[in-house]
Write a protein that holds these residues in place. Structure first.
Motif, PDB file in Angstrom:
ATOM      1  N   VAL A  82      44.486  39.654  57.080  1.00 62.45           N
ATOM      2  CA  VAL A  82      43.557  40.646  57.633  1.00 62.45           C
ATOM      3  C   VAL A  82      43.222  41.727  56.609  1.00 62.45           C
ATOM      4  CG1 VAL A  82      44.240  40.280  60.026  1.00 62.45           C
ATOM      5  CG2 VAL A  82      45.514  41.922  58.632  1.00 62.45           C
ATOM      6  N   THR A  83      43.358  41.412  55.325  1.00 61.63           N
ATOM      7  CA  THR A  83      43.148  42.411  54.282  1.00 61.63           C
ATOM      8  C   THR A  83      41.764  43.041  54.368  1.00 61.63           C
ATOM      9  OG1 THR A  83      44.613  41.145  52.834  1.00 61.63           O
ATOM     10  CG2 THR A  83      43.260  42.835  51.817  1.00 61.63           C
ATOM     11  N   SER A  84      40.732  42.227  54.574  1.00 60.45           N
ATOM     12  CA  SER A  84      39.377  42.787  54.569  1.00 60.45           C
ATOM     13  C   SER A  84      38.510  42.252  55.689  1.00 60.45           C
ATOM     14  CB  SER A  84      38.692  42.481  53.227  1.00 60.45           C
ATOM     15  OG  SER A  84      38.616  41.082  53.038  1.00 60.45           O
ATOM     16  N   ASN A 147      40.136  51.273  52.439  1.00 58.58           N
ATOM     17  CA  ASN A 147      39.786  50.208  51.506  1.00 58.58           C
ATOM     18  C   ASN A 147      38.670  50.705  50.588  1.00 58.58           C
ATOM     19  OD1 ASN A 147      41.589  48.409  52.649  1.00 58.58           O
ATOM     20  ND2 ASN A 147      40.067  47.517  54.019  1.00 58.58           N
ATOM     21  N   PRO A 148      38.786  50.521  49.283  1.00 56.78           N
ATOM     22  CA  PRO A 148      37.737  51.002  48.377  1.00 56.78           C
ATOM     23  C   PRO A 148      36.435  50.226  48.554  1.00 56.78           C
ATOM     24  CG  PRO A 148      39.804  50.617  47.200  1.00 56.78           C
ATOM     25  CD  PRO A 148      39.945  49.997  48.554  1.00 56.78           C
ATOM     26  N   ILE A 149      35.342  50.923  48.343  1.00 53.22           N
ATOM     27  CA  ILE A 149      34.025  50.287  48.276  1.00 53.22           C
ATOM     28  C   ILE A 149      33.910  49.576  46.925  1.00 53.22           C
ATOM     29  CG2 ILE A 149      31.542  50.740  48.206  1.00 53.22           C
ATOM     30  CD1 ILE A 149      32.737  51.152  50.957  1.00 53.22           C
ATOM     31  N   HIS A 171      35.295  42.599  46.207  1.00 54.88           N
ATOM     32  CA  HIS A 171      35.382  42.934  47.635  1.00 54.88           C
ATOM     33  C   HIS A 171      35.962  41.783  48.442  1.00 54.88           C
ATOM     34  CE1 HIS A 171      34.585  44.918  51.371  1.00 54.88           C
ATOM     35  NE2 HIS A 171      33.733  43.980  51.777  1.00 54.88           N
ATOM     36  N   HIS A 172      35.566  40.546  48.148  1.00 58.76           N
ATOM     37  CA  HIS A 172      36.115  39.355  48.808  1.00 58.76           C
ATOM     38  C   HIS A 172      36.534  38.372  47.723  1.00 58.76           C
ATOM     39  CE1 HIS A 172      35.233  40.412  52.940  1.00 58.76           C
ATOM     40  NE2 HIS A 172      33.972  40.670  52.625  1.00 58.76           N
ATOM     41  N   PRO A 173      37.829  38.248  47.436  1.00 58.50           N
ATOM     42  CA  PRO A 173      38.939  38.990  48.026  1.00 58.50           C
ATOM     43  C   PRO A 173      38.986  40.408  47.456  1.00 58.50           C
ATOM     44  CG  PRO A 173      39.773  37.600  46.284  1.00 58.50           C
ATOM     45  CD  PRO A 173      38.310  37.275  46.423  1.00 58.50           C
ATOM     46  N   PRO A 174      39.581  41.355  48.204  1.00 56.23           N
ATOM     47  CA  PRO A 174      39.678  42.720  47.674  1.00 56.23           C
ATOM     48  C   PRO A 174      40.624  42.776  46.483  1.00 56.23           C
ATOM     49  CG  PRO A 174      40.865  42.516  49.759  1.00 56.23           C
ATOM     50  CD  PRO A 174      40.133  41.231  49.569  1.00 56.23           C
ATOM     51  N   MET A 175      40.094  43.265  45.357  1.00 54.21           N
ATOM     52  CA  MET A 175      40.888  43.357  44.138  1.00 54.21           C
ATOM     53  C   MET A 175      40.606  44.679  43.445  1.00 54.21           C
ATOM     54  SD  MET A 175      40.598  39.518  42.506  1.00 54.21           S
ATOM     55  CE  MET A 175      41.698  39.941  41.146  1.00 54.21           C
ATOM     56  N   SER A 176      41.654  45.249  42.851  1.00 52.31           N
ATOM     57  CA  SER A 176      41.540  46.489  42.096  1.00 52.31           C
ATOM     58  C   SER A 176      42.145  46.280  40.717  1.00 52.31           C
ATOM     59  CB  SER A 176      42.278  47.634  42.810  1.00 52.31           C
ATOM     60  OG  SER A 176      41.897  47.730  44.156  1.00 52.31           O
ATOM     61  N   ASP A 188      48.730  48.594  32.670  1.00 46.58           N
ATOM     62  CA  ASP A 188      47.593  47.799  33.102  1.00 46.58           C
ATOM     63  C   ASP A 188      47.984  46.974  34.314  1.00 46.58           C
ATOM     64  OD1 ASP A 188      45.346  48.073  30.949  1.00 46.58           O
ATOM     65  OD2 ASP A 188      47.200  47.816  29.800  1.00 46.58           O
ATOM     66  N   VAL A 189      47.121  46.999  35.326  1.00 49.38           N
ATOM     67  CA  VAL A 189      47.422  46.275  36.555  1.00 49.38           C
ATOM     68  C   VAL A 189      46.155  45.637  37.110  1.00 49.38           C
ATOM     69  CG1 VAL A 189      47.096  48.340  37.992  1.00 49.38           C
ATOM     70  CG2 VAL A 189      48.486  46.439  38.854  1.00 49.38           C
ATOM     71  N   THR A 190      46.290  44.427  37.598  1.00 53.22           N
ATOM     72  CA  THR A 190      45.292  43.779  38.435  1.00 53.22           C
ATOM     73  C   THR A 190      45.968  43.494  39.762  1.00 53.22           C
ATOM     74  OG1 THR A 190      44.198  42.723  36.549  1.00 53.22           O
ATOM     75  CG2 THR A 190      43.740  41.822  38.726  1.00 53.22           C
ATOM     76  N   SER A 191      45.376  43.963  40.853  1.00 48.44           N
ATOM     77  CA  SER A 191      46.032  43.894  42.152  1.00 48.44           C
ATOM     78  C   SER A 191      45.145  43.182  43.165  1.00 48.44           C
ATOM     79  CB  SER A 191      46.361  45.305  42.656  1.00 48.44           C
ATOM     80  OG  SER A 191      46.875  45.267  43.973  1.00 48.44           O
ATOM     81  N   LYS A 192      45.734  42.226  43.876  1.00 55.21           N
ATOM     82  CA  LYS A 192      45.030  41.520  44.950  1.00 55.21           C
ATOM     83  C   LYS A 192      46.012  41.333  46.096  1.00 55.21           C
ATOM     84  CE  LYS A 192      44.079  37.059  44.648  1.00 55.21           C
ATOM     85  NZ  LYS A 192      43.416  35.795  44.235  1.00 55.21           N
ATOM     86  N   LEU A 193      45.941  42.210  47.088  1.00 53.98           N
ATOM     87  CA  LEU A 193      46.876  42.142  48.197  1.00 53.98           C
ATOM     88  C   LEU A 193      46.545  40.977  49.131  1.00 53.98           C
ATOM     89  CD1 LEU A 193      47.399  45.870  49.227  1.00 53.98           C
ATOM     90  CD2 LEU A 193      48.843  44.434  47.801  1.00 53.98           C
ATOM     91  N   LYS A 194      47.581  40.338  49.607  1.00 56.05           N
ATOM     92  CA  LYS A 194      47.449  39.266  50.577  1.00 56.05           C
ATOM     93  C   LYS A 194      48.316  39.624  51.771  1.00 56.05           C
ATOM     94  CE  LYS A 194      48.201  34.254  51.079  1.00 56.05           C
ATOM     95  NZ  LYS A 194      48.694  33.043  50.378  1.00 56.05           N
ATOM     96  N   THR A 195      47.771  39.500  52.970  1.00 56.48           N
ATOM     97  CA  THR A 195      48.513  39.895  54.156  1.00 56.48           C
ATOM     98  C   THR A 195      48.615  38.736  55.143  1.00 56.48           C
ATOM     99  OG1 THR A 195      46.560  40.678  55.363  1.00 56.48           O
ATOM    100  CG2 THR A 195      47.692  42.269  53.936  1.00 56.48           C
ATOM    101  N   LYS A 196      49.583  38.865  56.041  1.00 62.07           N
ATOM    102  CA  LYS A 196      49.730  37.917  57.147  1.00 62.07           C
ATOM    103  C   LYS A 196      50.062  38.719  58.392  1.00 62.07           C
ATOM    104  CE  LYS A 196      51.920  33.589  58.570  1.00 62.07           C
ATOM    105  NZ  LYS A 196      52.922  32.536  58.202  1.00 62.07           N
TER     106      LYS A 196
END
Length: 456
Positions: A82-84, A147-149, A171-176, A188-196
């Motif tokens: 349900v991340t986005s 959630n960031p735009i 945005h799909h998938p949400p990544m920062s 340095d970070v690349t982040s992509k949260l995954k939820t359940k």
């Protein structure tokens, strides 16, 4: 509450669940939800006593009828990411975005400075792993960040001589993606949260890559954090736990820190506790570490069996800084600094999270305006996407470039974004142009990039 029959519809199952929970609630004492502040079933409070729960009730914003309505809406998402995909009510948010949340890792950045200054390879990992643990004190807040735009940014200056920049790159998938730097390290970070979503709880899997380079010797550290679980999301008092291993590896030498976050048991046993070792490249323990992620971490040299060396003592390496008493959102002083316009350069990017009208309205306590502004931003984001796709254009971040590298993580593969250095050039040009007159708060929030893309 009895189990539903096998041929019952899922709707009947949730009706039975709700009915059973309601009956149970009537038989129990009042409890409050730390995030939402409603009456519901009483659960074990991992923090402790009744007084704490009553104090949380004073901060509550969600009425019971709103909670029940939300529960009905969310039933269909059980088992899903349900991340986005879900629009959430603004009353459960804090006045901060996920990009700002990323910056909270910089609060105790002095630990990375010490890691860079240390000549002992194992103490480098003691300092650096303590830095990685330190942010969990902030993560225990149960309010949800915005959630960031797509194209939104957050920049921070005036803290430990660090320049920090984060950008929403997908945005799909949400990544920062984020980058921070001072004279001692780069981050340095690349982040992509995954939820359940599991009904009354949600599992959060940190599908990301975090790299820290210590500048003196060029040592590169890689961090793999444990997953996080949000308990009692709808019924009961919401609390957060992160059971599992945190592994920080020195990719240059092969040494590593392996620290185990204890799960919270009945009546709060094991809550916050972290234990583990610093190992050499031959996987022999060299330093033991122990502590609580909401208080402090300590270390002590050990033998090959992991036992403390004679005539050595446990030494503290990090402890939580003082926090404001009775803060509405349970913010630390540093979290307030993140939201402050005092931590910005002379001219702020128009895409900066601080300028979001929904975030600012929530900070000012205007929930109605915050909700309307949030809906407006989401509509504009959808409209921009529709126009961009109709033109056959792809979104391109400004300050980070998508590389060809795809790295595996325990929770799935991750595409890597790399800082392109353009912001450093932009900031230097702004600084050389002299100070900008006017109130920085008056800048209109503008993360939209389609206009720039269409000319490329």
């Amino acid at each position: 509450m009895g189990s539903p029959k096998k041929n019952e519809e899922s709707k009947g199952f949730f009706a039975a669940m709700s009915s059973g929970l309601s009956m149970f609630s009537n038989a129990m004492h009042r409890s409050v939800n730390g995030m939402l502040g409603y009456e519901g079933v009483e659960v074990v409070n991992p923090e402790g006593g009744k007084d704490d729960a009553e104090e949380e009730a004073q901060r509550g914003r969600w009425r019971q009828e709103e909670r029940d309505s939300y529960w009905k809406m969310m039933q269909k998402y059980i088992g899903s990411d349900v991340t986005s995909m879900v629009t959430l009510p603004v009353i459960i948010f804090e006045p901060m975005t996920m990009l700002q949340k990323m910056a909270e890792l910089m609060e105790y950045s002095y630990l990375l400075d010490r890691a860079d200054e240390s000549e002992d390879p194992y103490m480098r990992l003691v300092y650096a792993s303590s830095w990685a643990i330190s942010v969990y004190f902030a993560y225990q807040r149960t309010w949800k960040p915005f959630n960031p735009i797509l194209g939104e940014t957050y920049e921070m200056a005036n803290h430990g001589a660090i320049t920090f920049l984060a950008e929403q790159v997908s945005h799909h998938p949400p990544m920062s993606a984020g980058h921070a730097e001072n004279e001692h390290f780069t981050y340095d970070v690349t982040s992509k949260l995954k939820t359940k979503f599991l009904g009354n709880s949600v599992d959060v899997y940190p599908v990301g890559r975090t790299r820290v380079t210590l500048k003196r010797d060029g040592v590169v550290l890689d961090l793999v954090p444990p997953p996080t679980k949000v308990h009692n999301l709808i019924f009961g008092r919401t609390w957060i736990d992160s059971p599992g291993e945190m592994i920080m590896t020195n990719l240059t030498t092969g040494d590593k820190a392996v620290l185990y976050f204890q799960p919270c048991g009945w009546f709060g046993t094991g809550r916050y506790e972290v234990d583990g070792y610093i190992y050499n490249s031959s996987e022999e323990p060299k330093i033991l570490m122990t502590g609580k992620w909401n208080e402090r971490m300590s270390y002590q040299p050990c033998d090959s069996d992991g036992e403390p060396l004679p005539e050595t003592e446990m030494k503290e390496v990090w402890h939580v800084a003082d926090v404001p008493p009775n803060d509405k959102f349970q913010y630390t002083y540093f979290a307030h600094k993140i939201n402050s316009f005092d931590t910005v350069p002379g001219k702020l990017l128009a895409s900066d999270s601080r300028l979001r009208p929904d975030r600012y309205a929530l900070e000012m306590g205007d929930l109605s305006k915050a909700g309307n502004e949030k809906s407006s931003l989401e509509e504009k984001q959808r409209a921009e996407k529709k126009t961009r796709e109709a033109k056959g254009h792809n979104f391109k971040p400004r300050w980070f470039d998508l590389t060809e590298e795809v790295t595996p993580t325990p929770w799935g593969d991750l595409e890597i974004y790399q800082y392109n250095g353009k912001y450093t050039e932009h900031r230097a040009a702004v600084d050389n142009s002299g100070s900008i007159e006017g109130d920085v708060k008056s800048i209109e929030f503008n993360p939209w990039q389609y206009g720039n893309l269409s000319t490329e």
